[in-house]
Scaffold this active site. Structure first.
Site, short mmCIF file in Angstrom:
data_model
loop_
_atom_site.label_atom_id
_atom_site.label_comp_id
_atom_site.label_asym_id
_atom_site.label_seq_id
_atom_site.Cartn_x
_atom_site.Cartn_y
_atom_site.Cartn_z
N LYS A 44 52.06 46.35 50.28
CA LYS A 44 51.30 45.05 51.01
C LYS A 44 51.38 44.02 49.99
CE LYS A 44 47.12 47.30 49.04
NZ LYS A 44 45.96 48.27 49.20
N ARG A 141 34.00 50.18 53.55
CA ARG A 141 34.96 48.95 53.67
C ARG A 141 35.61 49.11 55.17
NH1 ARG A 141 39.77 47.97 49.25
NH2 ARG A 141 40.82 49.47 50.70
N TYR A 263 42.89 20.70 27.41
CA TYR A 263 41.58 20.38 27.95
C TYR A 263 40.52 20.70 27.55
CZ TYR A 263 44.98 18.63 31.77
OH TYR A 263 45.82 18.06 32.64
N MET A 311 47.39 23.96 34.33
CA MET A 311 48.20 24.04 35.88
C MET A 311 49.67 24.50 35.42
SD MET A 311 48.74 21.72 39.18
CE MET A 311 47.03 21.39 39.31
C1 LIG Z 1 46.05 49.29 48.35
C2 LIG Z 1 45.89 50.53 48.95
C3 LIG Z 1 46.61 52.00 48.46
C4 LIG Z 1 47.52 51.74 47.38
O1 LIG Z 1 46.56 51.55 46.03
P1 LIG Z 1 47.21 51.76 44.74
O2 LIG Z 1 45.87 52.00 43.82
O3 LIG Z 1 47.83 50.42 44.68
O4 LIG Z 1 48.09 52.76 44.46
C5 LIG Z 1 46.22 52.80 49.14
N1 LIG Z 1 45.43 53.20 50.24
C6 LIG Z 1 45.05 52.09 50.74
C7 LIG Z 1 43.99 52.22 52.09
C8 LIG Z 1 45.07 50.75 50.15
O5 LIG Z 1 44.12 49.62 50.64
#
Ligand SMILES: *Cc1c(COP(=O)(O)O)cnc(C)c1O
Length: 370
Positions: A44, A141, A263, A311
């Protein structure tokens, strides 16, 4: 070492090198740790910032057949590069998404009863892609509550048109092995999934793999650890580093008290100091919180970040590196400052360091021999 691909802005002053050989060896290590469970890969957020397509290609070569992404758009994009793989998307089947799932053979994760009914009520012209069902065992969640899942188990006719092939849940505290939630979630998952139709069961992500076999079930879903992020913050990191980020020194100046740098004049020199101005800033994904906290390296010599992160620029104290010159590259992420160390200095986690990596880098994909 072989160069697979190189792309990015023509005159880039910073280079992000991604070692696909390291991704493969991380996959093999995780698959071995997972024992009998299948090791799926989570790609992802554009493969945690490293490029979903090249990463998925490397993982396929290492034997991975199942991928998870977050959104349907990510799934459709991955399908073009991965015609054969199984692709699930985690965020859930939203209204209007079923047609595209059918067209691209994408498997949704069904996260609530409405999503299940939407999938079950769809008239598929061809084969129904398999779907997953998520149970929320404590993260609060996404997913069916255990109550909803138990109720569902009592009405099997609701599954009639659903090719359910995977039941999953996600751990809240897997990077803290002693946390009581780990066993609670495992037991809740085992009990709730046992009442549902028989399917592959999956609970562990990267850190969960290291909790041990009782958390592995039939499939693990590895993400961050594939990309070198530590699966357990209190132990040495068993993963191989994947990312090397270098940026060019644009200018060097000698300064002395009472001058300040950056800055807000947050850093005042206390004596003669050599300052290197380097071509990367928060627009390139460096956390602003690295100001006066981060450490870059030139070779093996530390060059602390002094003043705020701008930046497009950062400033480093290179007083210990007298022969550094403009045009030299410094390591912003490298062997001595891996994503977890950068994250520690910035008050975040390695996941965020990787997924923030910007678009102005020249991206080089290499493959070192395992
Ligand atoms: C992101 C995610 C993973 C992978 O998690 P990692 O800690 O990056 O290995 C697996 N399952 C779900 C539901 C996730 O949201």
């Amino acid at each position: 070492m072989s160069l697979i691909n190189e792309a990015g802005p023509q005159f880039a002053t910073s280079v992000l090198t991604i070692d696909l050989g390291a991704v493969k060896s991380n996959y093999r290590l995780l698959a071995e740790r997972a024992g009998k469970a299948v090791c799926a890969a989570v790609v992802k957020a554009n493969g945690y910032g490293l490029g979903a397509e090249p990463v998925a290609q490397a993982l396929t070569e290492a034997g991975c057949t199942t991928f998870f992404v977050a959104t349907l758009d990510e799934a459709v994009a991955l399908r073009a590069a991965q015609p054969q793989s199984i692709i699930y998307y985690l965020n859930g089947l939203m209204p209007g998404e079923t047609d595209a799932c059918a067209e691209y053979r994408i498997s949704p994760v069904l996260n609530d009863p409405g999503q299940l009914d939407r999938w079950a009520g769809f008239r598929f012209e061809k084969q129904v892609p398999p779907a997953a069902l998520q149970i929320d065992t404590g993260l609060s969640r996404l997913g069916f509550t255990p109550y909803e899942a138990t109720e569902l188990a009592a009405t099997p006719e609701r599954f009639k048109n659903v090719a359910l092939d995977l039941i999953l849940s996600h751990l809240a505290c897997a990077d803290a092995p002693d946390h009581p939630l780990n066993a609670q979630q495992r037991d809740a998952f085992a009990a709730t999934s046992a009442a549902l139709p028989i399917a592959t069961r999956s609970l562990a992500a990267s850190s969960g793999i290291f909790l041990g076999p009782a958390w592995h079930f039939d499939m693990v879903r590895a993400g961050a650890a594939l990309y070198g992020v530590t699966p357990n913050r209190d132990k040495p990191n068993p993963m191989t580093q994947v990312v090397h980020l270098q940026a060019k020194i644009l200018q060097i100046r000698d300064v002395d008290t009472p001058q300040t740098v950056g800055y807000g004049a947050t850093r005042r020199f206390t004596g003669p100091t050599k300052v290197a101005t380097v071509a990367a800033g928060y627009a390139d994904g460096l956390p602003r919180s690295l100001g006066n906290e981060g450490t870059a390296y030139i070779g093996e010599i530390a060059a602390p970040v002094i003043g705020r992160v701008s930046m497009d620029l950062i400033t480093l104290d290179i007083s210990n590196i007298p022969d550094a010159k403009p045009g030299d590259m410094v390591d912003l992420i490298g062997p001595l400052n891996d994503p977890d160390m950068d994250a520690e200095a910035a008050g975040t986690i390695g996941y965020e360091i990787l997924t923030r990596l910007g678009r102005r880098y020249r991206r080089r994909y290499i493959e070192t021999a395992a």
